[in-house]
Design a protein around this motif. Structure first.
Motif, mmCIF file in Angstrom:
data_model
loop_
_atom_site.group_PDB
_atom_site.id
_atom_site.type_symbol
_atom_site.label_atom_id
_atom_site.label_comp_id
_atom_site.label_asym_id
_atom_site.label_seq_id
_atom_site.Cartn_x
_atom_site.Cartn_y
_atom_site.Cartn_z
ATOM 1 N N ARG A 1 1.623 7.247 -9.455
ATOM 2 C CA ARG A 1 1.329 8.342 -8.521
ATOM 3 C C ARG A 1 0.105 7.976 -7.684
ATOM 4 O O ARG A 1 -0.734 7.205 -8.089
ATOM 5 N N GLY A 2 0.015 8.579 -6.525
ATOM 6 C CA GLY A 2 -1.181 8.424 -5.706
ATOM 7 C C GLY A 2 -1.295 7.095 -5.003
ATOM 8 O O GLY A 2 -2.405 6.631 -4.729
ATOM 9 N N ILE A 3 -0.165 6.463 -4.703
ATOM 10 C CA ILE A 3 -0.218 5.197 -3.968
ATOM 11 C C ILE A 3 -0.648 5.484 -2.530
ATOM 12 O O ILE A 3 -0.184 6.440 -1.909
ATOM 13 N N ASP A 4 -1.518 4.659 -2.022
ATOM 14 C CA ASP A 4 -1.964 4.776 -0.643
ATOM 15 C C ASP A 4 -0.730 4.775 0.266
ATOM 16 O O ASP A 4 0.140 3.921 0.118
ATOM 17 N N PRO A 5 -0.636 5.709 1.204
ATOM 18 C CA PRO A 5 0.541 5.788 2.079
ATOM 19 C C PRO A 5 0.836 4.498 2.838
ATOM 20 O O PRO A 5 1.992 4.145 3.049
ATOM 21 N N GLU A 6 -0.197 3.776 3.202
ATOM 22 C CA GLU A 6 0.000 2.511 3.907
ATOM 23 C C GLU A 6 0.695 1.488 3.001
ATOM 24 O O GLU A 6 1.581 0.759 3.434
ATOM 25 N N ILE A 7 0.288 1.442 1.743
ATOM 26 C CA ILE A 7 0.905 0.521 0.780
ATOM 27 C C ILE A 7 2.345 0.942 0.515
ATOM 28 O O ILE A 7 3.250 0.111 0.456
ATOM 29 N N GLU A 8 2.568 2.233 0.379
ATOM 30 C CA GLU A 8 3.930 2.725 0.156
ATOM 31 C C GLU A 8 4.847 2.336 1.317
ATOM 32 O O GLU A 8 5.969 1.873 1.105
ATOM 33 N N ARG A 9 4.372 2.502 2.535
ATOM 34 C CA ARG A 9 5.185 2.125 3.699
ATOM 35 C C ARG A 9 5.511 0.635 3.679
ATOM 36 O O ARG A 9 6.634 0.232 3.987
ATOM 37 N N GLU A 10 4.529 -0.168 3.304
ATOM 38 C CA GLU A 10 4.749 -1.621 3.259
ATOM 39 C C GLU A 10 5.775 -1.982 2.187
ATOM 40 O O GLU A 10 6.654 -2.809 2.407
ATOM 41 N N ILE A 11 5.676 -1.352 1.024
ATOM 42 C CA ILE A 11 6.641 -1.608 -0.057
ATOM 43 C C ILE A 11 8.044 -1.201 0.396
ATOM 44 O O ILE A 11 9.018 -1.929 0.193
ATOM 45 N N ARG A 12 8.148 -0.050 1.009
ATOM 46 C CA ARG A 12 9.456 0.412 1.501
ATOM 47 C C ARG A 12 10.008 -0.509 2.586
ATOM 48 O O ARG A 12 11.206 -0.781 2.643
ATOM 49 N N ARG A 13 9.123 -1.004 3.448
ATOM 50 C CA ARG A 13 9.556 -1.933 4.499
ATOM 51 C C ARG A 13 10.090 -3.228 3.898
ATOM 52 O O ARG A 13 11.161 -3.710 4.263
ATOM 53 N N ILE A 14 9.361 -3.774 2.936
ATOM 54 C CA ILE A 14 9.788 -5.011 2.269
ATOM 55 C C ILE A 14 11.140 -4.789 1.590
ATOM 56 O O ILE A 14 12.044 -5.626 1.694
ATOM 57 N N ALA A 15 11.288 -3.672 0.911
ATOM 58 C CA ALA A 15 12.546 -3.367 0.217
ATOM 59 C C ALA A 15 13.694 -3.273 1.216
ATOM 60 O O ALA A 15 14.770 -3.837 0.996
ATOM 61 N N ARG A 16 13.466 -2.580 2.299
ATOM 62 C CA ARG A 16 14.513 -2.401 3.308
ATOM 63 C C ARG A 16 14.903 -3.738 3.927
ATOM 64 O O ARG A 16 16.087 -4.069 4.023
ATOM 65 N N GLU A 17 13.917 -4.526 4.322
ATOM 66 C CA GLU A 17 14.199 -5.794 4.992
ATOM 67 C C GLU A 17 14.820 -6.829 4.065
ATOM 68 O O GLU A 17 15.610 -7.655 4.504
ATOM 69 N N SER A 18 14.461 -6.790 2.802
ATOM 70 C CA SER A 18 15.005 -7.766 1.858
ATOM 71 C C SER A 18 16.254 -7.248 1.149
ATOM 72 O O SER A 18 16.844 -7.953 0.338
ATOM 73 N N ARG A 19 16.600 -5.980 1.472
ATOM 74 C CA ARG A 19 17.765 -5.334 0.866
ATOM 75 C C ARG A 19 17.663 -5.319 -0.657
ATOM 76 O O ARG A 19 18.624 -5.604 -1.370
ATOM 77 N N LYS A 20 16.469 -5.007 -1.108
ATOM 78 C CA LYS A 20 16.202 -4.884 -2.539
ATOM 79 C C LYS A 20 15.763 -3.459 -2.808
ATOM 80 O O LYS A 20 15.331 -2.747 -1.901
ATOM 81 N N SER A 21 15.852 -3.062 -4.056
ATOM 82 C CA SER A 21 15.363 -1.739 -4.415
ATOM 83 C C SER A 21 13.837 -1.750 -4.400
ATOM 84 O O SER A 21 13.199 -2.806 -4.524
ATOM 85 N N ILE A 22 13.276 -0.574 -4.249
ATOM 86 C CA ILE A 22 11.825 -0.435 -4.302
ATOM 87 C C ILE A 22 11.339 -0.919 -5.669
ATOM 88 O O ILE A 22 10.325 -1.609 -5.778
ATOM 89 N N ASN A 23 12.082 -0.562 -6.699
ATOM 90 C CA ASN A 23 11.731 -0.990 -8.054
ATOM 91 C C ASN A 23 11.649 -2.520 -8.146
ATOM 92 O O ASN A 23 10.698 -3.077 -8.712
ATOM 93 N N GLN A 24 12.641 -3.206 -7.582
ATOM 94 C CA GLN A 24 12.650 -4.671 -7.639
ATOM 95 C C GLN A 24 11.465 -5.254 -6.882
ATOM 96 O O GLN A 24 10.826 -6.195 -7.350
ATOM 97 N N VAL A 25 11.168 -4.710 -5.736
ATOM 98 C CA VAL A 25 10.034 -5.208 -4.943
ATOM 99 C C VAL A 25 8.740 -5.039 -5.724
ATOM 100 O O VAL A 25 7.920 -5.965 -5.799
ATOM 101 N N ILE A 26 8.541 -3.876 -6.323
ATOM 102 C CA ILE A 26 7.314 -3.630 -7.090
ATOM 103 C C ILE A 26 7.244 -4.556 -8.301
ATOM 104 O O ILE A 26 6.186 -5.109 -8.613
ATOM 105 N N LYS A 27 8.375 -4.773 -8.981
ATOM 106 C CA LYS A 27 8.381 -5.708 -10.120
ATOM 107 C C LYS A 27 7.987 -7.109 -9.675
ATOM 108 O O LYS A 27 7.213 -7.791 -10.351
ATOM 109 N N GLU A 28 8.502 -7.553 -8.532
ATOM 110 C CA GLU A 28 8.159 -8.887 -8.029
ATOM 111 C C GLU A 28 6.667 -8.984 -7.713
ATOM 112 O O GLU A 28 6.040 -10.009 -7.996
#
Length: 81
Positions: free
Chosen positions: A7-34
């Motif tokens: 909880r409480g992830i900086d919105p900028e970091i959240e947007r970046e994680i979501r962007r990486i997930a979208r562009e790499s066609r991976k789940s948010i969970n997978q991106v965070i695990k990596e």
């Protein structure tokens, strides 16, 4: 497997994680695990366990293998008629 809620992830970091997930066609969970695996030095992937199991060949071993299977790669045209 255990779960962790973050909880409480900086919105900028959240947007970046979501962007990486979208562009790499991976789940948010997978991106965070990596990201976590990179940060903590675990540089293995599912394929790395197979690489460890199967080992690797030196250049000389690979060339010797290629030479040993050359006769198997020849096609007998008469056999296929």
């Amino acid at each position: 497997m255990h779960q962790i809620t973050i909880r409480g992830i900086d919105p900028e970091i959240e947007r970046e994680i979501r962007r990486i997930a979208r562009e790499s066609r991976k789940s948010i969970n997978q991106v965070i695990k990596e990201i976590i695996h990179r940060e903590f030095g675990k540089k293995t992937s599912p394929a790395s366990s197979l690489k460890r199991l199967s080992g690797g060949w030196s250049q000389n071993e690979a060339e010797a293998f290629q030479l040993s299977i050359q006769s198997c790669e020849q096609i007998d045209e008469d056999m296929w008629k």
